[in-house]
Design an enzyme around this catalytic site. Structure first.
Site, PDB file in Angstrom:
ATOM      1  N   THR A   1      24.644  -3.929 -30.894  1.00  0.00           N
ATOM      2  CA  THR A   1      24.064  -4.485 -29.669  1.00  0.00           C
ATOM      3  C   THR A   1      22.958  -3.575 -29.184  1.00  0.00           C
ATOM      4  O   THR A   1      23.081  -2.344 -29.243  1.00  0.00           O
ATOM      5  CB  THR A   1      25.076  -4.665 -28.518  1.00  0.00           C
TER       6      THR A   1
ATOM      7  N   ARG B   1      26.071 -17.490 -30.434  1.00  0.00           N
ATOM      8  CA  ARG B   1      27.148 -16.996 -29.559  1.00  0.00           C
ATOM      9  C   ARG B   1      28.361 -17.918 -29.624  1.00  0.00           C
ATOM     10  O   ARG B   1      29.022 -18.174 -28.624  1.00  0.00           O
ATOM     11  CB  ARG B   1      26.635 -16.852 -28.126  1.00  0.00           C
TER      12      ARG B   1
ATOM     13  N   GLY C   1      23.835 -11.820 -29.649  1.00  0.00           N
ATOM     14  CA  GLY C   1      22.389 -11.599 -29.587  1.00  0.00           C
ATOM     15  C   GLY C   1      21.972 -10.720 -30.759  1.00  0.00           C
ATOM     16  O   GLY C   1      22.664  -9.761 -31.085  1.00  0.00           O
TER      17      GLY C   1
ATOM     18  N   ARG D   1      23.191  -6.631 -18.799  1.00  0.00           N
ATOM     19  CA  ARG D   1      23.864  -7.411 -17.762  1.00  0.00           C
ATOM     20  C   ARG D   1      24.882  -6.577 -16.998  1.00  0.00           C
ATOM     21  O   ARG D   1      24.990  -6.658 -15.793  1.00  0.00           O
ATOM     22  CB  ARG D   1      24.575  -8.616 -18.392  1.00  0.00           C
TER      23      ARG D   1
ATOM     24  N   ASP E   1      22.382  -3.259 -26.263  1.00  0.00           N
ATOM     25  CA  ASP E   1      22.880  -2.734 -24.976  1.00  0.00           C
ATOM     26  C   ASP E   1      23.595  -1.384 -25.102  1.00  0.00           C
ATOM     27  O   ASP E   1      23.810  -0.705 -24.102  1.00  0.00           O
ATOM     28  CB  ASP E   1      23.849  -3.736 -24.332  1.00  0.00           C
TER      29      ASP E   1
ATOM     30  N   ASP F   1      30.739  -6.745 -28.353  1.00  0.00           N
ATOM     31  CA  ASP F   1      32.143  -6.848 -27.938  1.00  0.00           C
ATOM     32  C   ASP F   1      32.697  -8.269 -28.061  1.00  0.00           C
ATOM     33  O   ASP F   1      33.876  -8.451 -28.350  1.00  0.00           O
ATOM     34  CB  ASP F   1      32.328  -6.306 -26.520  1.00  0.00           C
TER      35      ASP F   1
ATOM     36  N   ASP G   1      26.688  -0.785 -25.453  1.00  0.00           N
ATOM     37  CA  ASP G   1      27.852  -0.728 -24.569  1.00  0.00           C
ATOM     38  C   ASP G   1      29.184  -0.961 -25.289  1.00  0.00           C
ATOM     39  O   ASP G   1      30.203  -1.195 -24.637  1.00  0.00           O
ATOM     40  CB  ASP G   1      27.697  -1.732 -23.408  1.00  0.00           C
TER      41      ASP G   1
HETATM   42  O1  F6P Z   1      23.742  -8.676 -25.443  1.00  0.00           O
HETATM   43  C1  F6P Z   1      22.432  -8.317 -25.646  1.00  0.00           C
HETATM   44  C2  F6P Z   1      21.514  -9.005 -24.721  1.00  0.00           C
HETATM   45  O2  F6P Z   1      20.241  -8.715 -25.195  1.00  0.00           O
HETATM   46  C3  F6P Z   1      21.659  -8.656 -23.221  1.00  0.00           C
HETATM   47  O3  F6P Z   1      21.104  -7.436 -22.856  1.00  0.00           O
HETATM   48  C4  F6P Z   1      20.970  -9.846 -22.595  1.00  0.00           C
HETATM   49  O4  F6P Z   1      21.387 -10.032 -21.279  1.00  0.00           O
HETATM   50  C5  F6P Z   1      21.414 -10.955 -23.455  1.00  0.00           C
HETATM   51  O5  F6P Z   1      21.641 -10.415 -24.740  1.00  0.00           O
HETATM   52  C6  F6P Z   1      20.451 -12.103 -23.575  1.00  0.00           C
HETATM   53  O6  F6P Z   1      21.049 -13.076 -24.366  1.00  0.00           O
HETATM   54  P1  F6P Z   1      20.340 -14.365 -24.928  1.00  0.00           P
HETATM   55  O7  F6P Z   1      19.379 -13.939 -25.980  1.00  0.00           O
HETATM   56  O8  F6P Z   1      21.452 -15.188 -25.454  1.00  0.00           O
HETATM   57  O9  F6P Z   1      19.617 -14.981 -23.789  1.00  0.00           O
END
Ligand code: F6P
Length: 346
Positions: A126, A73, A12, A172, A128, A104, A130
């Site tokens: 990220t 991804r 992401g 998540r 997040d 990660d 994390d």
């Molecule tokens: O990993 C970052 C993140 O923004 C998460 O917080 C979220 O759940 C996810 O990506 C959403 O991913 P996508 O943009 O692929 O729907």
């Protein structure tokens, strides 16, 4: 022969990615390297889809969100002959090293490729926050500022209508964005994946707090969970190549929680899902600077031929960690940090 270094941005997107690309490219070109950028994360290297990065191309991009290289991804280890294709691309494009910028998942692939014999350097990214082994990732600060600003807006309308507003925030498995955004934006309650809650007990707390405030803002991370609510949550069955569920699709915890609170308390309750608003737009000053410092440090590691490392923020210093340390575990919110926030709940 010109020494060639590749860079890719995977997973992401996070505001600050362009600052890393610029941060890597400037010092490496100045040191006589050629830098190529693969498009759309690991997909670009699998398909040998790339561009040569010039100073003109990366000039001033640190102020822009997204990534000029694009992201996806794609998981090399889930593709047929993925590793062989990467090794072939590495050789055919004449790379001396590859810089992988990602969370990660992306860093996990980078670490395995390093074990498989490629010269790889990681840069943690990220919203997040994390990734283990770094105090902060870029993108997080922009995201929490967005959450804070949005909660500020939601306070006025929620208060005007004496409502309860449930705000679903990204995360998540880690609740960092919800915790920091919720504290900064004055949420009356914060629910995160790391801390279980019980909807019946929570509804009672909501009732008490509503009596005090006449309105409520509840910040809930998309991965927060009471097993009793799971049956109502409906997400697409599709998973990405790293096995993550798509929590943004269907009916998430925000809407379910709003309905359950409304049903149990009789209070007028609404849900807002912040979604990708948290990832879009231009990076904050902090993320522009952190991305730049990470990029410059990654370029330094290239010059030192210090492979298998990830750049990392430790206190106020940019250091390094073995790539493998970045992916052993995710960095989660601790009970202590949550308890500090809970002092202000209600
Ligand atoms: O990993 C970052 C993140 O923004 C998460 O917080 C979220 O759940 C996810 O990506 C959403 O991913 P996508 O943009 O692929 O729907």
């Amino acid at each position: 022969m010109t020494k060639r270094i590749g860079i890719l941005t995977g997973g992401g997107d996070a505001p600050g990615l362009n600052a890393v690309i610029r941060g890597v490219t400037y010092p490496l070109i100045q040191a006589g390297f050629e830098v190529i950028g693969f498009h759309l994360g690991w997909k670009g290297i699998l398909e040998q889809d790339y561009e040569v990065l010039t100073l003109e191309r990366v000039n001033d991009i640190h102020r822009q969100g997204g990534t000029i290289l694009g992201s996806s991804r794609t998981n090399v280890y889930k593709r047929e002959n993925g590793v062989e294709l990467v090794k072939q691309a590495y050789k055919e494009t004449g790379l001396q090293a590859l810089i992988a910028v990602g969370g990660d998942d992306t860093l996990g692939v980078a670490s395995k490729l390093f074990d498989d014999g490629l010269n790889v350097i990681g840069v943690p990214k990220t919203i997040d926050n994390d990734v283990n082994a770094t105090d902060y990732t870029f993108g997080f600060d922009t995201a929490i500022n967005r959450v804070m600003e949005t909660l500020d807006w939601l306070h006025t309308t929620t208060k005007a209508h004496r409502r309860v507003m449930v705000v679903e925030i990204m995360g998540r498995t880690a609740g960092w964005i919800t915790l920091h955004g919720g504290i900064a934006g004055g949420a009356h309650f914060i629910l995160i994946p790391e801390m279980d809650f019980d909807i019946d007990d929570f509804a009672k707390e909501v009732q008490i707090a509503y009596k005090k405030n006449n309105y409520l803002i509840i910040a809930v991370a998309e991965g927060a969970d009471d097993p009793k609510l799971r049956a109502h949550i409906m997400h697409s069955a599709e998973k990405d190549e790293f096995g993550h569920a798509q929590l943004w699709s269907g009916i998430g915890i925000g809407e379910v929680l709003a309905k359950e609170i409304g049903d149990r308390t009789g209070l007028e309750t609404r849900a807002v899902v912040l979604g990708h608003l948290q990832r879009g737009g231009n990076p904050s000053a902090f993320d522009r600077v952190l991305g730049t410092r990470f990029g410059v440090k990654a370029a330094e590691l290239v010059k030192e031929k210090n492979w298998g490392k990830m750049v990392a923020l430790k206190g106020s210093t940019i250091g390094t960690s073995p790539l493998a340390d970045a992916i052993t575990t995710l960095k989660h919110v601790t009970e202590e940090r949550y308890n500090d926030a809970s002092i202000f709940f209600g």
